[in-house]
Scaffold this motif. Structure first.
Motif, PDB file in Angstrom:
ATOM      1  N   SER A 177      24.695  79.928  81.033  1.00  0.00           N
ATOM      2  CA  SER A 177      24.041  78.877  81.822  1.00  0.00           C
ATOM      3  C   SER A 177      24.254  77.534  81.131  1.00  0.00           C
ATOM      4  N   PRO A 178      24.947  76.609  81.789  1.00  0.00           N
ATOM      5  CA  PRO A 178      25.629  76.669  83.077  1.00  0.00           C
ATOM      6  C   PRO A 178      26.703  77.755  83.093  1.00  0.00           C
ATOM      7  N   GLY A 179      26.846  78.361  84.269  1.00  0.00           N
ATOM      8  CA  GLY A 179      27.658  79.554  84.357  1.00  0.00           C
ATOM      9  C   GLY A 179      29.144  79.298  84.500  1.00  0.00           C
ATOM     10  N   ASN A 180      29.912  80.216  83.970  1.00  0.00           N
ATOM     11  CA  ASN A 180      31.353  80.297  84.198  1.00  0.00           C
ATOM     12  C   ASN A 180      31.582  81.570  84.990  1.00  0.00           C
ATOM     13  N   PRO A 181      32.053  81.470  86.244  1.00  0.00           N
ATOM     14  CA  PRO A 181      32.709  80.337  86.905  1.00  0.00           C
ATOM     15  C   PRO A 181      31.835  79.568  87.894  1.00  0.00           C
ATOM     16  N   THR A 182      30.588  79.953  88.066  1.00  0.00           N
ATOM     17  CA  THR A 182      29.793  79.440  89.185  1.00  0.00           C
ATOM     18  C   THR A 182      29.226  78.046  88.954  1.00  0.00           C
ATOM     19  N   GLY A 183      29.047  77.653  87.691  1.00  0.00           N
ATOM     20  CA  GLY A 183      28.416  76.368  87.391  1.00  0.00           C
ATOM     21  C   GLY A 183      26.919  76.364  87.584  1.00  0.00           C
ATOM     22  N   ALA A 184      26.316  77.524  87.856  1.00  0.00           N
ATOM     23  CA  ALA A 184      24.887  77.604  88.135  1.00  0.00           C
ATOM     24  C   ALA A 184      24.067  77.521  86.847  1.00  0.00           C
ATOM     25  N   PHE A 203      15.420  94.131  74.108  1.00  0.00           N
ATOM     26  CA  PHE A 203      16.807  93.725  73.901  1.00  0.00           C
ATOM     27  C   PHE A 203      16.898  92.259  73.463  1.00  0.00           C
ATOM     28  N   VAL A 204      18.035  91.916  72.881  1.00  0.00           N
ATOM     29  CA  VAL A 204      18.340  90.552  72.444  1.00  0.00           C
ATOM     30  C   VAL A 204      19.031  89.812  73.585  1.00  0.00           C
ATOM     31  N   ILE A 205      18.694  88.546  73.757  1.00  0.00           N
ATOM     32  CA  ILE A 205      19.355  87.685  74.735  1.00  0.00           C
ATOM     33  C   ILE A 205      20.331  86.764  74.012  1.00  0.00           C
ATOM     34  N   ALA A 206      21.580  86.769  74.436  1.00  0.00           N
ATOM     35  CA  ALA A 206      22.588  85.833  73.927  1.00  0.00           C
ATOM     36  C   ALA A 206      22.879  84.823  75.027  1.00  0.00           C
ATOM     37  N   ALA A 207      22.437  83.594  74.838  1.00  0.00           N
ATOM     38  CA  ALA A 207      22.567  82.550  75.858  1.00  0.00           C
ATOM     39  C   ALA A 207      23.786  81.682  75.552  1.00  0.00           C
ATOM     40  N   ASP A 208      24.811  81.844  76.359  1.00  0.00           N
ATOM     41  CA  ASP A 208      26.060  81.105  76.220  1.00  0.00           C
ATOM     42  C   ASP A 208      25.899  79.770  76.952  1.00  0.00           C
ATOM     43  N   GLU A 209      25.816  78.670  76.189  1.00  0.00           N
ATOM     44  CA  GLU A 209      25.525  77.362  76.781  1.00  0.00           C
ATOM     45  C   GLU A 209      26.609  76.337  76.465  1.00  0.00           C
ATOM     46  N   CYS A 210      27.868  76.793  76.437  1.00  0.00           N
ATOM     47  CA  CYS A 210      28.946  75.901  76.014  1.00  0.00           C
ATOM     48  C   CYS A 210      29.254  74.801  77.024  1.00  0.00           C
ATOM     49  N   TYR A 211      28.744  74.927  78.268  1.00  0.00           N
ATOM     50  CA  TYR A 211      28.990  73.897  79.292  1.00  0.00           C
ATOM     51  C   TYR A 211      27.782  72.985  79.504  1.00  0.00           C
ATOM     52  N   SER A 212      26.831  73.016  78.607  1.00  0.00           N
ATOM     53  CA  SER A 212      25.541  72.353  78.845  1.00  0.00           C
ATOM     54  C   SER A 212      25.626  70.838  78.992  1.00  0.00           C
ATOM     55  N   GLU A 213      26.699  70.216  78.506  1.00  0.00           N
ATOM     56  CA  GLU A 213      26.761  68.747  78.508  1.00  0.00           C
ATOM     57  C   GLU A 213      27.608  68.169  79.633  1.00  0.00           C
ATOM     58  N   ILE A 214      28.099  69.020  80.513  1.00  0.00           N
ATOM     59  CA  ILE A 214      28.844  68.543  81.681  1.00  0.00           C
ATOM     60  C   ILE A 214      28.017  68.874  82.916  1.00  0.00           C
ATOM     61  N   TYR A 215      27.363  67.866  83.477  1.00  0.00           N
ATOM     62  CA  TYR A 215      26.475  68.106  84.615  1.00  0.00           C
ATOM     63  C   TYR A 215      26.487  66.903  85.542  1.00  0.00           C
ATOM     64  N   PHE A 216      25.943  67.110  86.759  1.00  0.00           N
ATOM     65  CA  PHE A 216      26.120  66.132  87.826  1.00  0.00           C
ATOM     66  C   PHE A 216      24.817  65.547  88.358  1.00  0.00           C
ATOM     67  N   LYS A 217      23.707  66.152  88.017  1.00  0.00           N
ATOM     68  CA  LYS A 217      22.410  65.623  88.408  1.00  0.00           C
ATOM     69  C   LYS A 217      21.896  64.684  87.329  1.00  0.00           C
ATOM     70  N   PRO A 218      20.896  63.845  87.652  1.00  0.00           N
ATOM     71  CA  PRO A 218      20.350  62.950  86.623  1.00  0.00           C
ATOM     72  C   PRO A 218      19.758  63.704  85.438  1.00  0.00           C
ATOM     73  N   GLU A 219      19.093  64.849  85.726  1.00  0.00           N
ATOM     74  CA  GLU A 219      18.468  65.606  84.643  1.00  0.00           C
ATOM     75  C   GLU A 219      19.451  66.596  84.037  1.00  0.00           C
ATOM     76  N   PRO A 221      20.766  70.049  82.213  1.00  0.00           N
ATOM     77  CA  PRO A 221      20.423  71.457  82.448  1.00  0.00           C
ATOM     78  C   PRO A 221      19.381  71.975  81.459  1.00  0.00           C
ATOM     79  N   LEU A 222      18.512  72.812  81.964  1.00  0.00           N
ATOM     80  CA  LEU A 222      17.524  73.486  81.131  1.00  0.00           C
ATOM     81  C   LEU A 222      18.227  74.409  80.155  1.00  0.00           C
ATOM     82  N   GLY A 223      17.754  74.420  78.912  1.00  0.00           N
ATOM     83  CA  GLY A 223      18.332  75.289  77.900  1.00  0.00           C
ATOM     84  C   GLY A 223      17.405  76.436  77.541  1.00  0.00           C
ATOM     85  N   SER A 224      17.967  77.472  76.933  1.00  0.00           N
ATOM     86  CA  SER A 224      17.184  78.668  76.610  1.00  0.00           C
ATOM     87  C   SER A 224      16.120  78.381  75.548  1.00  0.00           C
TER      88      SER A 224
END
Length: 412
Positions: A177-184, A203-219, A221-224
């Motif tokens: 999140s943001p998702g690859n390939p969906t961008g969601a 279980f352990v959660i691994a949050a892949d957030e490598c796209y977090s700085e490319i976004y289109f809204k004013p706010e 993306p929420l991070g884990s």
């Protein structure tokens, strides 16, 4: 040989190479690739200079834990970016050589193959997904299990359909999140669901957030980590966040990223990595500190993507079922808006007739629970300069209109 290696599927780009093996692209058009998600914007000059200014670091063995200064710069960036108290730089942050290798290696640390009371361990993956997750599962002695993206829920994985006997076997869950390939981007409700499931099943959660700085809204993306704090999870228990400079700063060749979160997991991951021999070069560490400390170049990079997507998306909406994503630099489009055609046929003919490369969506997903959620979709990486992306979009429009004229209209 490790028998688990035989379980690995060819990478999507190898499948694409095979798809195009007998195709000669139209020489009337210059080749344009929207296939690989590799940043093409220029690397900032100050980062390039920083690498060459610190070549004296090549004369020393680097520490696996990274320098105090690098870990501190990452902790401060996380605090600024997500408006959270700074993580403990010594125990909750570990530099890594890009998020890709850390995503893979984390499974070696987390998965316990001997813990098979309920059956073979499972690593839960979104579907479609980044193929490293699947390979990490197999090579750690676990099985991947796929949670299909739900278009009706902004492509969030459908966790409610997963039975209890599967959840009991899950030891690690990958989420992007943001998702690859969906961008969601996951919402706060999505994160609550994940944290509740993690608490219930351990279980352990691994949050892949490598796209977090490319976004289109004013706010942004929420991070884990941000979501965890909001739910009172101040120790980030069973949560590891992964990010990197590759997309943020246009430096994929630097291989510089980090993992952050649960201190106990970080401690064990550091032990694993000490044996794995994966310390970051001191020269890269020095340049990384400057990159994490500067936001001006990130804002400029983001604005380039915003302008690019604002021009390309409406053009493609004439012929494809596609919308502006929440974030990342991909468009995830259905190709059968007007015509009945598969994603692979669309990609092959587009390459042959207009010399534009896109990635079939089915190559980014697996058949799971009766469907392939990437079927009849394509992923387009808008990583080149705007002129090249616009030229590719115009060719896709011309190609799709040509197909619509040749073939019967898709039934409504």
């Amino acid at each position: 040989m490790n028998p688990f290696l035989q379980k690995l599927q060819p990478y999507p780009f190898e499948k694409l190479k095979r798809l195009f093996a007998d195709v000669k692209p139209n020489p009337a058009y210059k080749a344009i690739s929207l296939g690989i998600g590799e940043p093409k914007h220029p690397t900032p000059a100050f980062i390039r200079q920083a690498v060459t200014d610190h070549l004296d670091g090549l004369s020393a063995y680097p520490s696996t834990a990274g320098s105090d200064a690098l870990r501190l710069s990452i902790a401060q960036w996380l605090a600024r970016r997500y408006d959270i108290p700074a993580l403990d730089a010594a125990s909750q942050i570990l530099p890594v050589n890009g998020s890709r290798e850390a995503l893979f290696a984390l499974a070696q640390t987390v998965i316990d193959p001997s813990n098979n009371e309920h059956g073979k361990p499972i690593i839960l993956c979104p579907n479609p997904f980044y193929q490293i997750y699947e390979g990490a599962a197999y090579l750690a002695g676990a099985e991947p299990y796929f949670a299909n993206a739900d278009p009706a829920r902004n492509f969030a994985p459908d966790y409610k359909s997963i039975p209890d006997d599967i959840w009991k076997r899950v030891q690690l869950l990958y989420i992007c999140s943001p998702g690859n390939p969906t961008g969601a981007v996951l919402t706060m409700d999505d994160w609550k669901e994940l944290f509740d499931l993690s608490d219930k099943y351990g279980f352990v959660i691994a949050a892949d957030e490598c796209y977090s700085e490319i976004y289109f809204k004013p706010e942004a993306p929420l991070g884990s980590l941000q979501a965890a704090r909001a739910f009172g999870r101040t120790d980030y228990r069973r949560l590891i966040t992964l990010s990197s400079l590759s997309k943020r700063s246009n430096v994929p060749g630097m291989r510089s990223g980090f993992v952050a979160g649960d201190a106990e997991i970080i401690k064990n991951f550091l032990l694993y990595r000490t044996y794995h021999g994966s310390a970051m070069s001191p020269s890269i560490q020095s340049a990384s500190i400057l990159a994490w400390n500067d936001e001006a170049h990130v804002q400029e990079n983001r604005e380039q993507y915003r302008q690019k997507f604002a021009q390309v998306t409406p053009l493609l909406q004439e012929v494809l079922d596609v919308n502006l994503p929440d974030a990342a630099f991909y468009l995830w489009a259905k190709v059968d808006k007007f015509i009945a055609i598969s994603d692979t046929d669309f990609a092959k003919r587009l390459y042959q007739e207009y010399n534009v490369t896109v990635l079939p969506g089915s190559y980014l997903a697996r058949d799971a629970h009766g469907i392939n959620p990437g079927q009849n979709r394509i992923r387009m990486a808008l990583v080149a300069e705007v002129e090249e992306c616009m030229e590719a979009a115009q060719r896709i429009v011309a190609f799709t209109k040509k197909l619509a004229a040749e073939r019967p209209q898709k039934p409504s």
